[in-house]
Design a protein around this motif. Structure first.
Motif, mmCIF file in Angstrom:
data_model
loop_
_atom_site.group_PDB
_atom_site.id
_atom_site.type_symbol
_atom_site.label_atom_id
_atom_site.label_comp_id
_atom_site.label_asym_id
_atom_site.label_seq_id
_atom_site.Cartn_x
_atom_site.Cartn_y
_atom_site.Cartn_z
ATOM 1 N N VAL A 81 0.848 -1.197 0.000
ATOM 2 C CA VAL A 81 0.000 0.000 0.000
ATOM 3 C C VAL A 81 0.874 1.233 0.000
ATOM 4 O O VAL A 81 2.045 1.194 0.400
ATOM 5 N N ASN A 82 0.281 2.339 -0.443
ATOM 6 C CA ASN A 82 0.910 3.654 -0.319
ATOM 7 C C ASN A 82 0.404 4.314 0.950
ATOM 8 O O ASN A 82 -0.807 4.535 1.104
ATOM 9 N N LEU A 83 1.296 4.606 1.871
ATOM 10 C CA LEU A 83 0.936 5.310 3.095
ATOM 11 C C LEU A 83 1.149 6.801 2.866
ATOM 12 O O LEU A 83 2.258 7.244 2.583
ATOM 13 N N THR A 84 0.087 7.575 2.998
ATOM 14 C CA THR A 84 0.167 9.025 2.800
ATOM 15 C C THR A 84 -0.534 9.715 3.958
ATOM 16 O O THR A 84 -1.178 9.079 4.793
ATOM 17 N N SER A 95 0.758 11.429 6.502
ATOM 18 C CA SER A 95 1.547 11.699 7.712
ATOM 19 C C SER A 95 3.019 11.560 7.332
ATOM 20 O O SER A 95 3.612 10.514 7.455
ATOM 21 N N GLY A 96 3.574 12.622 6.817
ATOM 22 C CA GLY A 96 4.950 12.574 6.337
ATOM 23 C C GLY A 96 4.992 12.301 4.847
ATOM 24 O O GLY A 96 3.984 12.360 4.141
ATOM 25 N N ASP A 97 6.198 11.977 4.350
ATOM 26 C CA ASP A 97 6.373 11.700 2.936
ATOM 27 C C ASP A 97 5.642 10.424 2.534
ATOM 28 O O ASP A 97 5.513 9.485 3.333
ATOM 29 N N PRO A 98 5.158 10.365 1.290
ATOM 30 C CA PRO A 98 4.536 9.118 0.825
ATOM 31 C C PRO A 98 5.522 7.956 0.926
ATOM 32 O O PRO A 98 6.708 8.105 0.637
ATOM 33 N N GLU A 99 5.022 6.819 1.355
ATOM 34 C CA GLU A 99 5.889 5.654 1.550
ATOM 35 C C GLU A 99 5.158 4.400 1.083
ATOM 36 O O GLU A 99 3.964 4.234 1.352
ATOM 37 N N ARG A 100 5.887 3.545 0.384
ATOM 38 C CA ARG A 100 5.331 2.266 -0.038
ATOM 39 C C ARG A 100 5.626 1.231 1.031
ATOM 40 O O ARG A 100 6.785 1.008 1.398
ATOM 41 N N ARG A 112 9.762 0.097 -9.064
ATOM 42 C CA ARG A 112 8.404 -0.424 -8.904
ATOM 43 C C ARG A 112 7.445 0.701 -8.545
ATOM 44 O O ARG A 112 7.773 1.593 -7.750
ATOM 45 N N ILE A 113 6.241 0.633 -9.123
ATOM 46 C CA ILE A 113 5.180 1.609 -8.862
ATOM 47 C C ILE A 113 3.883 0.856 -8.618
ATOM 48 O O ILE A 113 3.562 -0.078 -9.355
ATOM 49 N N SER A 114 3.160 1.242 -7.580
ATOM 50 C CA SER A 114 1.841 0.672 -7.307
ATOM 51 C C SER A 114 0.851 1.823 -7.156
ATOM 52 O O SER A 114 0.893 2.581 -6.179
ATOM 53 N N LEU A 115 -0.042 1.960 -8.119
ATOM 54 C CA LEU A 115 -1.004 3.056 -8.111
ATOM 55 C C LEU A 115 -2.142 2.770 -7.136
ATOM 56 O O LEU A 115 -2.617 1.632 -7.042
ATOM 57 N N PRO A 116 -2.597 3.767 -6.391
ATOM 58 C CA PRO A 116 -3.730 3.562 -5.485
ATOM 59 C C PRO A 116 -5.027 3.392 -6.282
ATOM 60 O O PRO A 116 -5.312 4.160 -7.213
#
Length: 806
Positions: A101-104, A106-111, A464-468
């Motif tokens: 998942v992409n965590l957004t 709270s801070g910078d986006p993180e996979r 690697r890229i994972s789109l939400p």
């Protein structure tokens, strides 16, 4: 005198002969240190209890299909539901699958990498969260409000270990998720190669009650044996359940079997044999070091024959003499043990740092009290063993030599030479075993490096890229994002070409069932399967996969165009043996379609490992089956590393909130694929080198001692006209005889022992005659040098001086 007095006396003996004592200390420290370092790894990886309740009752379950030639796969949701309802040998059964998942917010986006698990997953493992709770059955159903359990590491690093995290909403893939629990710092997801690799857990939320697609095997199963139930009993029951499902659902389950593997065995199965082989190798090095120490201690004891015989003659008790010799060995062992612990700490750190990433639980390996006890115990046992020969000699005090009775010297000299020679023979034999094992590993690694992976990794970078799904749920948006990204990256001056794929080579397979229009599957027949790849842009040219027949995908293979597919050579030969696969139509959704026409055939690619043959693979255009998660690949015009940042900037120019992860080069993935065999080869070669040096030191020291003890004899022979060359030849003959006997014994031992390496070798037999012959010759040649060095001392002898001193 008490034990303390004996130890003090032993310390004085050590200080009296500082150089020989130092040699003994170094050899014992090296042997004990290497053995301790690898025992720490074996203990941490293989022996230390797993961090779950009653871990010996935990098992992993896999589906196999011998008919199709594949095994060790996960299961489908419908099959899992049937197993969970009907298995009586299991107290609990849970399933899991990977998730990112992409965590957004709270801070910078993180996979983040995590897992989706069924309700009861943590209960099967027998673990409780440090905060809050885990999932309820109601939360593991489609349509319920999303909840998450965080790892202790993620909670600490991202949320500052805030105890008020429970009930708080975090943003996963642009959607709100409620935190209901935090796992403890010691919890580790089964199968994690590194601590903290799994950062969160979400409910699987699959409808396990409904009959879905039973041909998609992606759920990992973990179960807990019912009290009193053995693994064999569980295998019998699960095999019977698999047979029932095969009868009920022949289209998907025909030939299907279930294997039940203890969790510990599954976690360490790939590295168990390699670790045990390397640990055994350190044991051989330890034995050689012990033999060398015994030889040196025996030489020291022989130099004290007159003292010992005199003390025995005037009434000195044998027990007292034995205690003093043992005290000397114990003092040396304790000093060597202290040095060995320091060496073991250094070696263990190096092992943890440079070992392959796929060694489970290695990162948490330390010199704990169990390992330290092993080091002390090994050092003491080794020290005592090294003093056995000097102690044994006290059974026959050399009184005759003390009184100058020359008639006794011959028998005593022969016994001395036999004892020294036996130790040298053992050292050479053990060294040859290690040398041959290392040679086989080197040949195996060379063969592995010559394998064609099916693509050209040089100069290719990947990320690697994972789109939400919340923002890219529509196919048109996914297609637009990756079309723009591939076009922009391909236009960069640092890039020659660019493309995209859902799963990179050497990263495993995504298995899919296949329907062939021209070869309809008979009712109840087994469905063919293949690895499913989705590609976009100029993927094949970018990674260097050759086109064999037909064409590659082009701009006309769009979402509104007829379905197209490309297959590899192995799949084309296997599924269409009587003709070309070009023009054939295949479906991945069912016999009703939609159908894809095969427009090209490409070379095979190794997806699992270089040592595994290419898996049947089919490719479809990205625009006809868009995925959220893809790997962007690009061939750099210059240094690959210089292209990474421009590629990342192009991702953020399209979507500034999109995390990028798994940034690497294809050469890095190839290096990772051979990391374990390279590591094993280098370590075994290192141990073999140390063993050979120790063995040659043994040969050298024994012959040096022999020459020094025979000075009077050599002086007499030279005074009577013997040529120095003949005396040198005699010394060489004795040394090479010992080496030859050791080589013969070592060949027999190596022939038996190296069979245990068979599973670690690639395209070389464990009894390869050429390897045995070459390394035997090398060892004998080096042994000849070790023999010549002490033999040449004869040229410096002055017979007149020798006889005058005598």
């Amino acid at each position: 005198m008490n034990v303390a007095d004996d130890l003090r006396y032993g310390l004085r003996l050590v200080r009296r002969k500082p150089w020989s004592s130092l040699a003994i200390l170094v050899m014992l420290a090296v042997g004990v240190g290497l053995s301790t370092a690898f025992f720490s790894v074996v203990h941490g990886v293989l022996l230390r209890p797993l961090p779950y309740a009653e871990p010996d009752r935990l098992v992993m379950l896999f589906e196999d299909n011998p008919v199709q030639g594949w095994s060790h796969l996960g299961t489908s949701p419908p099959n899992f539901g049937d197993y969970r309802r009907n298995a009586r040998s299991l107290a609990g059964l849970a399933a899991a699958t990977g998730a990112t998942v992409n965590l957004t917010g709270s801070g910078d986006p993180e996979r983040l990498s995590g897992a989706r698990v069924t309700a009861g997953f943590f209960e099967v493992l027998g673990v409780e969260p440090a905060l809050g709770r885990t999932f309820s059955v109601e939360e593991d159903r489609p349509g319920t409000a999303p909840v998450v359990v965080l790892s202790h590491g993620l909670w600490r690093e991202r949320f500052g270990a805030d105890p008020a995290i429970l009930g708080r909403t975090v943003t996963f893939d642009d959607g709100p998720v409620t935190v209901v629990g935090v796992m403890g710092p010691g919890f580790r997801h089964p199968g994690d190669r590194e601590p903290g690799a799994t950062r969160f857990w979400l409910p699987l939320a699959e409808s396990l009650e409904e009959s879905g697609n039973r041909s998609i095997h992606y759920l990992s199963m973990i179960g807990r044996l019912a009290p009193g139930v053995s693994v064999e009993r569980a295998r019998e029951e699960m095999g019977a359940l698999a047979g029932q499902l095969a009868e009920q659902y022949p289209d998907s389950n025909e030939g299907l079997q279930v294997s039940v593997v203890p969790l510990r065995e599954e976690l360490v199965g790939d590295v168990r044999r390699a670790l045990l082989v390397l640990f055994a190798a350190t044991g051989l090095v330890l034995l050689i070091a012990c033999a060398n120490a015994a030889n040196l201690l025996l030489s020291r004891a022989l130099a004290r024959d007159r003292e010992m015989a005199t003390r025995a003659a005037v009434g000195g008790g044998r027990a007292r003499l034995v205690r003093q010799l043992l005290a000397e060995g114990v003092v040396l062992a304790l000093l060597a043990g202290a040095a060995a612990v320091v060496l073991a700490m250094l070696v263990t750190r190096l092992l943890v740092r440079f070992a392959p990433a796929d060694v489970p639980r290695l990162a948490s390996t330390t010199l704990d009290p169990v390992v330290l006890a092993y080091a002390v115990g090994t050092a003491l046992v080794t020290g005592v063993l090294a003093t056995l020969l000097p102690v044994w000699r006290l059974r026959r005090p050399a009184l005759a030599e003390v009184l100058g009775q020359e008639g006794a010297r011959g028998g005593t000299g022969r016994r001395r030479r036999f004892a020294h020679g036996a130790l040298v023979v053992a050292e050479v034999a053990l060294a040859l075993v290690l040398l041959v094992a290392a040679g086989l590993m080197i040949r195996s690694f060379r063969n592995l490096m010559e394998v064609d992976p099916g693509f050209d990794p040089s100069g290719v970078v990947a990320l690697r890229i994972s789109l939400p799904e919340s923002r890219y749920g529509e196919n048109a948006r996914k297609i637009d994002f990756y079309d723009r990204l591939v076009e922009r990256v391909g236009a960069l001056p640092e890039i020659e070409s660019a493309g995209a794929i859902n799963h990179l080579p050497l990263r495993g397979v995504n298995v899919s069932t296949l329907w062939r229009e021209s070869v309809p599957t008979a009712p109840g027949g087994q469905m063919p399967m293949a690895s499913y790849r989705v590609v976009g842009g100029d993927y094949f040219r970018t990674v260097g996969i050759p086109l064999v027949q037909g064409r590659l995908f082009n701009e006309f293979d769009r979402e509104d165009a007829p379905g197209a597919a490309i297959v590899d050579e192995a799949m084309a030969r296997a599924y269409w043996p009587d003709g070309s696969a070009l023009g054939e139509r295949i479906s991945f959704a069912g016999p009703e379609g939609p159908w894809h026409t095969i427009v090209g055939i490409v070379g095979g690619v190794r997806d699992f490992a270089l040592a595994s043959p290419p898996w049947f693979t089919m490719y479809v255009p990205y625009r006809q089956d868009p995925w959220l998660s893809m790997s962007l690949v690009a061939r750099a015009a210059g240094r690959p590393e210089s292209a990474l940042q421009p590629m990342v900037r192009q991702v953020w120019s399209i979507d500034p909130e999109q995390p990028v992860y798994e940034v690497s080069t294809l050469e890095g993935y190839v290096a990772e694929a051979v990391a374990a065999p390279r590591f094993n080869m280098l370590l075994l070669s290192l141990f073999a080198g140390v063993a050979v040096l120790l063995a040659l030191f043994g040969v050298y020291s024994v012959l040096t001692y022999s020459v020094s003890q025979r000075q009077r004899e050599i002086g007499v022979r030279m005074a009577l006209g013997a040529q120095r060359g003949s005396i040198v030849a005699d010394v060489l003959r004795r040394g090479m005889t010992l080496a030859a006997i050791g080589v013969v014994l070592g060949l027999g031992a190596a022939w038996a022992v190296t069979r245990f390496l068979a599973t670690l070798l690639f395209e070389v037999e464990a009894t390869d005659v050429a390897t045995f012959a070459v390394l035997t010759t090398v060892l004998l040649a080096v042994a000849a040098v070790a023999c010549y060095l002490p033999a040449r001392r004869v040229y410096r002898f002055d017979p007149a001086t020798t006889l005058r001193h005598d």
